[in-house]
Each structure stands twice: as structure tokens, then as C-alpha cells.
Write a protein that holds these residues in place. Structure first.
Motif, PDB file in Angstrom:
ATOM      1  N   VAL A 105       0.830  -1.195   0.000  1.00 29.16           N
ATOM      2  CA  VAL A 105       0.000   0.000   0.000  1.00 29.16           C
ATOM      3  C   VAL A 105       0.868   1.250   0.000  1.00 29.16           C
ATOM      4  O   VAL A 105       0.511   2.275  -0.603  1.00 29.16           O
ATOM      5  CB  VAL A 105      -0.991  -0.020   1.187  1.00 29.16           C
ATOM      6  N   GLU A 106       2.046   1.174   0.629  1.00 27.13           N
ATOM      7  CA  GLU A 106       2.945   2.332   0.656  1.00 27.13           C
ATOM      8  C   GLU A 106       3.433   2.685  -0.745  1.00 27.13           C
ATOM      9  O   GLU A 106       3.442   3.866  -1.135  1.00 27.13           O
ATOM     10  CB  GLU A 106       4.128   2.064   1.578  1.00 27.13           C
ATOM     11  N   ASP A 107       3.840   1.678  -1.517  1.00 25.22           N
ATOM     12  CA  ASP A 107       4.318   1.949  -2.878  1.00 25.22           C
ATOM     13  C   ASP A 107       3.186   2.411  -3.786  1.00 25.22           C
ATOM     14  O   ASP A 107       3.372   3.274  -4.654  1.00 25.22           O
ATOM     15  CB  ASP A 107       4.989   0.708  -3.466  1.00 25.22           C
ATOM     16  N   ALA A 108       2.000   1.847  -3.599  1.00 29.97           N
ATOM     17  CA  ALA A 108       0.854   2.292  -4.396  1.00 29.97           C
ATOM     18  C   ALA A 108       0.543   3.760  -4.113  1.00 29.97           C
ATOM     19  O   ALA A 108       0.217   4.530  -5.031  1.00 29.97           O
ATOM     20  CB  ALA A 108      -0.358   1.415  -4.095  1.00 29.97           C
ATOM     21  N   THR A 109       0.677   4.158  -2.866  1.00 29.70           N
ATOM     22  CA  THR A 109       0.446   5.557  -2.512  1.00 29.70           C
ATOM     23  C   THR A 109       1.500   6.464  -3.129  1.00 29.70           C
ATOM     24  O   THR A 109       1.185   7.567  -3.612  1.00 29.70           O
ATOM     25  CB  THR A 109       0.436   5.724  -0.982  1.00 29.70           C
ATOM     26  N   ARG A 110       2.753   6.014  -3.129  1.00 25.15           N
ATOM     27  CA  ARG A 110       3.828   6.805  -3.757  1.00 25.15           C
ATOM     28  C   ARG A 110       3.515   7.073  -5.220  1.00 25.15           C
ATOM     29  O   ARG A 110       3.721   8.186  -5.720  1.00 25.15           O
ATOM     30  CB  ARG A 110       5.167   6.066  -3.661  1.00 25.15           C
ATOM     31  N   ILE A 111       3.011   6.068  -5.916  1.00 22.00           N
ATOM     32  CA  ILE A 111       2.686   6.233  -7.338  1.00 22.00           C
ATOM     33  C   ILE A 111       1.595   7.286  -7.514  1.00 22.00           C
ATOM     34  O   ILE A 111       1.691   8.168  -8.375  1.00 22.00           O
ATOM     35  CB  ILE A 111       2.263   4.882  -7.947  1.00 22.00           C
ATOM     36  N   LEU A 112       0.546   7.186  -6.707  1.00 20.14           N
ATOM     37  CA  LEU A 112      -0.532   8.174  -6.783  1.00 20.14           C
ATOM     38  C   LEU A 112      -0.014   9.586  -6.552  1.00 20.14           C
ATOM     39  O   LEU A 112      -0.392  10.535  -7.263  1.00 20.14           O
ATOM     40  CB  LEU A 112      -1.608   7.869  -5.741  1.00 20.14           C
TER      41      LEU A 112
END
Length: 397
Positions: A105-112
Motif C-alpha cells: 500500500v505504501e508503494d501504491a500511494t507513492r505512485i498516486l
């Protein structure tokens, strides 16, 4: 420049999924693959094999950026998605990112966050939203014929799991997290769509129940999945040449509560003899269930009180997707190209994809921590608004 300028497309990753990107070259889309990025020693050979012709191959994302590319298909292993897509977004290259968008979820948030800050268009490839079976179920739900949705169940029989997910990097949790990301992200997203909401709390169980018993292992880094897949590889315990590391689970049970209090459950097994997904959606006035998930199957809807009845009150044939999700692939690529040209909204925006990753990641944490209940974090309002507004920026010309 005219709005019909031919788009210059890069494919990142020359693996088994790369041939999917050829759909971008359909005449009406006016785009061409001009570059492939893959550091593997066999990359040029794989490009000829998967894409059918010689295309220039580079090894780094920096070289892709320097090549004046309009958009890129990120079709690499899941654990590379975040760093690759962020580098492209930072450079202003529109990104088609294969699901799952990341393995945490942390990496997905970084992408957003990066796509928001750079105002570069981001599209995540949840192609099941374009599958005929999902569209048929969605139409039933939105018609109101089964009333207000209260429960959704999905059983995923992953019959080819030994070949598909236990002979390469997928079997290594450091690279996939769990198969609730690789496989479950599709189904979690579909359940969110059918239920009209996102998961707020999740708990799960899972275990290594079969493939970890197999001691025959091999390094398959020079092979693509098609080179070792066979329906003759049966029964599962007779499999040979599993990945050198096998530490992901092959059996999962996940329970979710949505923000609108729909209860959903998802079960996934990687050694069934058959390979398909079965959804059940229960409302206050009826229920639906699919039998088969491709061409020739049917979605059945019961709205009258009865005992067991194989014949439903409404039966909707599934037409299309006769070769798996090939039909959906064509539709999703067309949607992506029209989206980056500013001509279309998108069915599955990056917030949908983020929520699928969040549930998959948190469910994995739960099952590895005595089924601890996990709460999905909230995203900043600025991100929710930006993506809900179709990433409203000046379209590509």
C-alpha cells in the motif's frame, strides 16, 4: 500538433505479457511501439518472439525517457512496478501500469502522489472491468433487479497455479508479497465495483498447503511461462522444477467489510483441476451467480422464492472473451489511448487500483499475523478529488 499525431509507445518488459501491447498498433489508435526496455540478455530474442519483429531494445528507463516517448506500458514483474512507473511519471511519460499497481500500500500511494504532483496521466490495467461476465453482472446490479447489495462472494479456482505462479518470481514473497496481490487484485476490484464501495476492514487466513512440499526446484530465469506450462502437468504434487524460493501461500480465505457495510468474502486455491472464477452477489430482492466466466457461460439471476432450481428467473449468456481476457485487453488498450488523448473517462481509475492493492497487502499482513483485523487507511482528499475528476489536465496532442 494535430490531435491525430501518431503516438510513440515504449514497452517496458519483454516477458510473457508483452505481446498484449501489440493491440496498441491497431490502425484506429494511431500508435506504434518504437522501443522496448528490458535488461535481460535474451531481450532481443524475446522481442522477436513476443512482438513478432525486431524493435530497438534498451536496458534502462533513462534511455526510454531520452527517446522522446509519449507513453509506456509497464509489463514487468510486480515488485518493479513502483520504481519504474514513478521514474516515467517524473519524466512526463504517460503510463499504462499493469495490475497490481504495486505490492504494498505504501508503494501504491507513492505512485498516486507522483502522478498527482507531475500531472502525468496514469492508467492501471484492471482489464476484468471490460470482461463480458463482469459487465453482465454489473448491469444486473445497477438495474436494481436484485435490490440493495448486501453480500458478495468470490471463489477463484486457479487450476494452472503450479505453472503460472510457482515456477518463477511469483512464488517468492519478497517479489510478489502474496498471490492476493497478483491474482486477488482483479477480484477485489470487481467486488468493490459490484458492491459500490471500498473495503474498510479486512481479515484473512492462508497457508502453504501443497507446493511447499515439492522439493524439485529449478532456476527458470531464462524461460518464459509459455515454455514450461502444460495442462499435462498434473496432478499438482507431481510438478517438477518449481521456483528456487517457494514461500507464498497457495490457499487463501479473505473476509471484508465495505464502507457501506456490504460483507464480502474471497477464496483462492492454486491447485484445482479447473480454472475460472465464480461470483455470487446477494441483494435484498434476489441474487446472481455466474457459471463460467468466458464465452459460452451464463449469469443466472433468481428473484422469486423457491427451493433449489437450476433454472433461474433470468439467464444472461456470456458473449465474448472466448480466449480468456483477450477481448477485454483490446478494449482496455483502446480506452487507455483515448484517455491519454483526452477523449475518454476511464472505468477503473487509480483509486480503484489503490484500494485493490490495499486490501491484498493488508489481508496478507492479517493472515501472517494470526488473522489480525486490519483497517484500510484513508487517502488525502486532494488525491481522491484529482482522480475522481479523471485526472483533469490538458490532453495529449
Amino acid at each position: 500538433m494535430g490531435s491525430q499525431r501518431r503516438l510513440r509507445v515504449a514497452v517496458i518488459g519483454a516477458g510473457a505479457r508483452s505481446s498484449f501491447a501489440l493491440e496498441v498498433e491497431r490502425a484506429e489508435l494511431n500508435a506504434q511501439i518504437v522501443l522496448v526496455c528490458d535488461p535481460h540478455p535474451l531481450a532481443k530474442q524475446r522481442v522477436r518472439q513476443q512482438l513478432g519483429r525486431d524493435i530497438p531494445v534498451v536496458k534502462t528507463i533513462a534511455e526510454v525517457v531520452d527517446a522522446d516517448i509519449d507513453c509506456a506500458f509497464v509489463l514487468t514483474p510486480d515488485y518493479t512496478h513502483a520504481d519504474i512507473s514513478i521514474a516515467l511519471l517524473e519524466a512526463g511519460v504517460a503510463v499504462y501500469l499493469e495490475k497490481p499497481m504495486a505490492i504494498s500500500v505504501e508503494d501504491a500511494t507513492r505512485i498516486l502522489e507522483v502522478a498527482y504532483r507531475t500531472r502525468t496521466r496514469l492508467y492501471v490495467g484492471h482489464n476484468m472491468r471490460h470482461m463480458a461476465v463482469v459487465r453482465a453482472m454489473r448491469d444486473v446490479v445497477t438495474s436494481g433487479v436484485i435490490g440493495d447489495i448486501k453480500a458478495i462472494w468470490c471463489r477463484h479456482f486457479v487450476g494452472n497455479g503450479g505453472d503460472y505462479y510457482f515456477k518463477d518470481w511469483h512464488a517468492d514473497r519478497s517479489k510478489s508479497n502474496s498471490l492476493l496481490l497478483q491474482k486477488g487484485a482483479h477480484d477485489i476490484d470487481v467486488m468493490h465495483w459490484l458492491g459500490g464501495s471500498y473495503t474498510k476492514a479486512v481479515t484473512a487466513m492462508g497457508q502453504q498447503s501443497l507446493y511447499s512440499q515439492i522439493e524439485d526446484r529449478a532456476d527458470r530465469s531464462d524461460q518464459l511461462m509459455g515454455e514450461f506450462f502444460s495442462l499435462e502437468n498434473w496432478p499438482p504434487l507431481s510438478q517438477k522444477g518449481l521456483n528456487e524460493i517457494v514461500d507464498v501461500e497457495d490457499l487463501y480465505t479473505v473476509n471484508m467489510r465495505f464502507n457501506n457495510d456490504v460483507l464480502a468474502s474471497y477464496v483462492q486455491c492454486h491447485y484445482t483441476p479447473d480454472y475460472w472464477r465464480n461470483y455470487t452477489v446477494i441483494g435484498t430482492a434476489g441474487r446472481l451467480e455466474n457459471f463460467g466466466d468466458s464465452d459460452g457461460g451464463v449469469v443466472k439471476v433468481w428473484t422469486q422464492r423457491t427451493t433449489y432450481s437450476a433454472k433461474a428467473d433470468l439467464e444472461i449468456p456470456i458473449v465474448g472473451d472466448e480466449r480468456g481476457h483477450n477481448d477485454a485487453d483490446r478494449k482496455i488498450i483502446a480506452e487507455f489511448i483515448n484517455f491519454i488523448r483526452g477523449r475518454a473517462s476511464i472505468d477503473a481509475n487509480p483509486i480503484n487500483a489503490w484500494n485493490a492493492v490495499a486490501v491484498g497487502d493488508l489481508a496478507t499482513q492479517s493472515l501472517r499475523n494470526n488473522s489480525e483485523l486490519k483497517t484500510v487507511p484513508e487517502l488525502p482528499e486532494k488525491l481522491l478529488q484529482y482522480y475522481a475528476n479523471n485526472q483533469a489536465i490538458s490532453p495529449m496532442r
